[in-house]
Design a protein around this motif. Structure first.
Motif, PDB file in Angstrom:
ATOM      1  N   MET A   1       0.855  -1.169   0.000  1.00 47.74           N
ATOM      2  CA  MET A   1       0.000   0.000   0.000  1.00 47.74           C
ATOM      3  C   MET A   1       0.891   1.219   0.000  1.00 47.74           C
ATOM      4  N   CYS A   2       0.698   2.166  -0.893  1.00 47.81           N
ATOM      5  CA  CYS A   2      -0.277   2.039  -1.968  1.00 47.81           C
ATOM      6  C   CYS A   2       0.421   1.731  -3.284  1.00 47.81           C
ATOM      7  N   GLY A   3      -0.355   1.254  -4.270  1.00 40.81           N
ATOM      8  CA  GLY A   3       0.255   0.810  -5.496  1.00 40.81           C
ATOM      9  C   GLY A   3       0.565   1.919  -6.480  1.00 40.81           C
ATOM     10  N   ARG A   4      -0.354   2.841  -6.660  1.00 44.23           N
ATOM     11  CA  ARG A   4      -0.193   3.957  -7.594  1.00 44.23           C
ATOM     12  C   ARG A   4      -0.822   5.207  -6.982  1.00 44.23           C
ATOM     13  N   ALA A   5      -0.526   6.360  -7.573  1.00 46.61           N
ATOM     14  CA  ALA A   5      -1.100   7.621  -7.120  1.00 46.61           C
ATOM     15  C   ALA A   5      -1.436   8.479  -8.324  1.00 46.61           C
ATOM     16  N   SER A   6      -2.432   9.354  -8.174  1.00 48.61           N
ATOM     17  CA  SER A   6      -2.813  10.281  -9.237  1.00 48.61           C
ATOM     18  C   SER A   6      -2.531  11.712  -8.796  1.00 48.61           C
ATOM     19  N   VAL A   7      -1.855  12.446  -9.660  1.00 48.35           N
ATOM     20  CA  VAL A   7      -1.581  13.870  -9.436  1.00 48.35           C
ATOM     21  C   VAL A   7      -2.202  14.614 -10.606  1.00 48.35           C
ATOM     22  N   ILE A   8      -3.287  15.345 -10.340  1.00 43.29           N
ATOM     23  CA  ILE A   8      -4.079  15.961 -11.401  1.00 43.29           C
ATOM     24  C   ILE A   8      -4.192  17.473 -11.237  1.00 43.29           C
ATOM     25  N   THR A   9      -4.289  17.946  -9.995  1.00 47.39           N
ATOM     26  CA  THR A   9      -4.501  19.370  -9.746  1.00 47.39           C
ATOM     27  C   THR A   9      -3.415  20.217 -10.407  1.00 47.39           C
ATOM     28  N   PRO A  10      -3.791  21.263 -11.151  1.00 44.21           N
ATOM     29  CA  PRO A  10      -2.792  22.126 -11.790  1.00 44.21           C
ATOM     30  C   PRO A  10      -1.865  22.790 -10.771  1.00 44.21           C
ATOM     31  N   GLN A  11      -0.686  23.143 -11.231  1.00 41.95           N
ATOM     32  CA  GLN A  11       0.360  23.679 -10.361  1.00 41.95           C
ATOM     33  C   GLN A  11      -0.109  24.886  -9.544  1.00 41.95           C
ATOM     34  N   ALA A  12      -0.804  25.820 -10.181  1.00 41.05           N
ATOM     35  CA  ALA A  12      -1.239  27.032  -9.479  1.00 41.05           C
ATOM     36  C   ALA A  12      -2.177  26.703  -8.318  1.00 41.05           C
ATOM     37  N   LEU A  13      -3.086  25.771  -8.540  1.00 42.99           N
ATOM     38  CA  LEU A  13      -4.025  25.404  -7.481  1.00 42.99           C
ATOM     39  C   LEU A  13      -3.346  24.586  -6.383  1.00 42.99           C
ATOM     40  N   LEU A  14      -2.378  23.776  -6.752  1.00 35.48           N
ATOM     41  CA  LEU A  14      -1.647  23.003  -5.756  1.00 35.48           C
ATOM     42  C   LEU A  14      -0.857  23.945  -4.853  1.00 35.48           C
ATOM     43  N   GLU A  15      -0.246  24.964  -5.431  1.00 32.19           N
ATOM     44  CA  GLU A  15       0.493  25.949  -4.643  1.00 32.19           C
ATOM     45  C   GLU A  15      -0.434  26.677  -3.676  1.00 32.19           C
ATOM     46  N   ARG A  16      -1.611  27.034  -4.145  1.00 34.63           N
ATOM     47  CA  ARG A  16      -2.564  27.740  -3.288  1.00 34.63           C
ATOM     48  C   ARG A  16      -3.035  26.841  -2.153  1.00 34.63           C
ATOM     49  N   LYS A  29       3.683  18.176 -14.063  1.00 37.06           N
ATOM     50  CA  LYS A  29       2.906  17.604 -15.162  1.00 37.06           C
ATOM     51  C   LYS A  29       1.910  16.611 -14.592  1.00 37.06           C
ATOM     52  N   GLU A  30       0.694  16.642 -15.138  1.00 40.67           N
ATOM     53  CA  GLU A  30      -0.335  15.705 -14.697  1.00 40.67           C
ATOM     54  C   GLU A  30       0.133  14.266 -14.900  1.00 40.67           C
ATOM     55  N   ASN A  31      -0.111  13.425 -13.898  1.00 44.13           N
ATOM     56  CA  ASN A  31       0.237  12.015 -14.011  1.00 44.13           C
ATOM     57  C   ASN A  31      -0.836  11.197 -13.309  1.00 44.13           C
ATOM     58  N   ILE A  32      -1.738  10.640 -14.103  1.00 44.19           N
ATOM     59  CA  ILE A  32      -2.840   9.847 -13.553  1.00 44.19           C
ATOM     60  C   ILE A  32      -2.331   8.568 -12.903  1.00 44.19           C
ATOM     61  N   ASN A  33      -1.230   8.036 -13.428  1.00 44.38           N
ATOM     62  CA  ASN A  33      -0.747   6.710 -13.035  1.00 44.38           C
ATOM     63  C   ASN A  33       0.696   6.805 -12.533  1.00 44.38           C
ATOM     64  N   THR A  34       0.909   7.591 -11.487  1.00 44.10           N
ATOM     65  CA  THR A  34       2.250   7.743 -10.921  1.00 44.10           C
ATOM     66  C   THR A  34       2.713   6.421 -10.322  1.00 44.10           C
ATOM     67  N   TYR A 253     -13.546  18.220 -15.811  1.00 46.53           N
ATOM     68  CA  TYR A 253     -13.591  19.671 -15.950  1.00 46.53           C
ATOM     69  C   TYR A 253     -12.416  20.252 -15.173  1.00 46.53           C
ATOM     70  N   MET A 254     -11.498  20.877 -15.863  1.00 45.78           N
ATOM     71  CA  MET A 254     -10.295  21.376 -15.209  1.00 45.78           C
ATOM     72  C   MET A 254     -10.044  22.825 -15.572  1.00 45.78           C
ATOM     73  N   SER A 255      -9.458  23.557 -14.621  1.00 45.49           N
ATOM     74  CA  SER A 255      -9.085  24.953 -14.848  1.00 45.49           C
ATOM     75  C   SER A 255      -7.937  25.292 -13.926  1.00 45.49           C
ATOM     76  N   ASP A 256      -7.027  26.117 -14.378  1.00 46.15           N
ATOM     77  CA  ASP A 256      -5.923  26.545 -13.518  1.00 46.15           C
ATOM     78  C   ASP A 256      -6.389  27.492 -12.429  1.00 46.15           C
ATOM     79  N   LEU A 257      -7.417  28.258 -12.710  1.00 52.09           N
ATOM     80  CA  LEU A 257      -7.921  29.240 -11.753  1.00 52.09           C
ATOM     81  C   LEU A 257      -9.430  29.085 -11.612  1.00 52.09           C
TER      82      LEU A 257
END
Length: 275
Positions: A1-16, A29-34, A253-257
């Motif tokens: 645990m765990c086997g994989r991870a998803s990173v989807i949130t855009p950089q600006a929103l992750l920083e906030r 960079k987005e990576n659904i299958n990290t 549905y994705m947006s940076d802001l």
């Protein structure tokens, strides 16, 4: 645990969300299958205001070769029954591989979801585990170290997720372990260098599954080279019945802001209905 991870949130929103900044724009960079050996965003004790990309797969600085350990058991060799009510000492403090890092090299790992399957079937029967009610990315407690390649001298910044016994969500999936997902109020605390062993140990408990859900997805995700949002399409019902948007629908549905118009992502296999 765990086997994989998803990173989807855009950089600006992750920083906030984590009140920290990447060293430069366009780093994430987005990576659904990290997967193991790939980069994943982290915030460390040494740089709590900076988001960095480390290799998922821990190697201690003294190792002769890279070890790529993706998980570190909080209980160490103890709690073999994986009792979620375990009250004993945390063996990770005595493990040569982790005892230095757990004291002075803690970090939080930033993800939008984790992917895991049953203990025996693993990613042949995967589920995506995510926070519902559109709560966005969350933090997993981790440890890190920097390993230098003995021949090239190249530095590798590596990280592992702390795991505990499972909870209601992972047990329903059929898995006995779970990553240590931190409450938002504990994220900065985990990075506090003044914490002693007792305080760190008190935080290493199975995460509160209230507000989390999971549903089954295609086994296509077990291929490390596979990627794309279509991997997160549900192929069955949620484990917990709720009326929130599913994880897949949320990220179509994705947006940076938040103030900008969101556009629907084109995903293979989806059908459009005009009305």
């Amino acid at each position: 645990m765990c086997g994989r991870a998803s990173v989807i949130t855009p950089q600006a929103l992750l920083e906030r969300r984590f009140d920290s900044a990447f060293a430069k724009a366009g780093l994430l960079k987005e990576n659904i299958n990290t997967s193991v050996g790939e980069e994943i965003p982290v915030i460390t004790m040494q740089d709590p205001k900076q988001i960095q990309l480390f290799t998922w797969g821990f190697t201690p600085h003294w190792a002769h070769k890279q070890t790529y350990l993706i998980n570190a058991r909080a209980e160490g060799g103890r709690n073999e029954e994986n009792d979620r009510n375990y009250k004993g000492t945390m063996g990770i403090f005595n493990k040569p591989m982790f005892r230095h890092a757990i004291r002075s090299q803690r970090c939080i790992i930033l993800v939008d979801a984790i992917i895991e399957g049953p203990k025996q079937q693993k990613l042949n029967k995967p589920y995506v585990i995510y926070p519902n009610r559109d709560r966005g990315p969350f933090a997993i407690a981790g440890i890190y170290d920097t390993w230098r390649h003995p021949l090239s001298g190249e530095l590798h910044h590596t990280v592992a997720m702390i795991t505990t016994a499972g909870n209601r969500i992972t047990s329903a999936i059929g898995h006995h372990r779970a990553p240590l997902i931190l409450k938002k109020s504990d994220e900065k605390k985990w990075l506090d260098p003044s914490l002693d062993v007792k305080e760190i140990s008190s935080m290493m408990k199975p995460f509160n599954d209230n507000g989390f859900n999971a549903y089954p997805i295609s086994s296509s995700i077990k291929q490390p080279s596979a990627n794309g949002l279509e991997l997160l399409k549900p192929i069955g019902d949620k484990l917990v019945k709720d009326y929130d948007r599913g994880f897949y629908d949320r990220y179509k549905y994705m947006s940076d802001l938040p103030s900008t118009i969101k556009e629907e992502r084109l995903v293979e296999g989806d059908q459009f209905v005009l009305f």
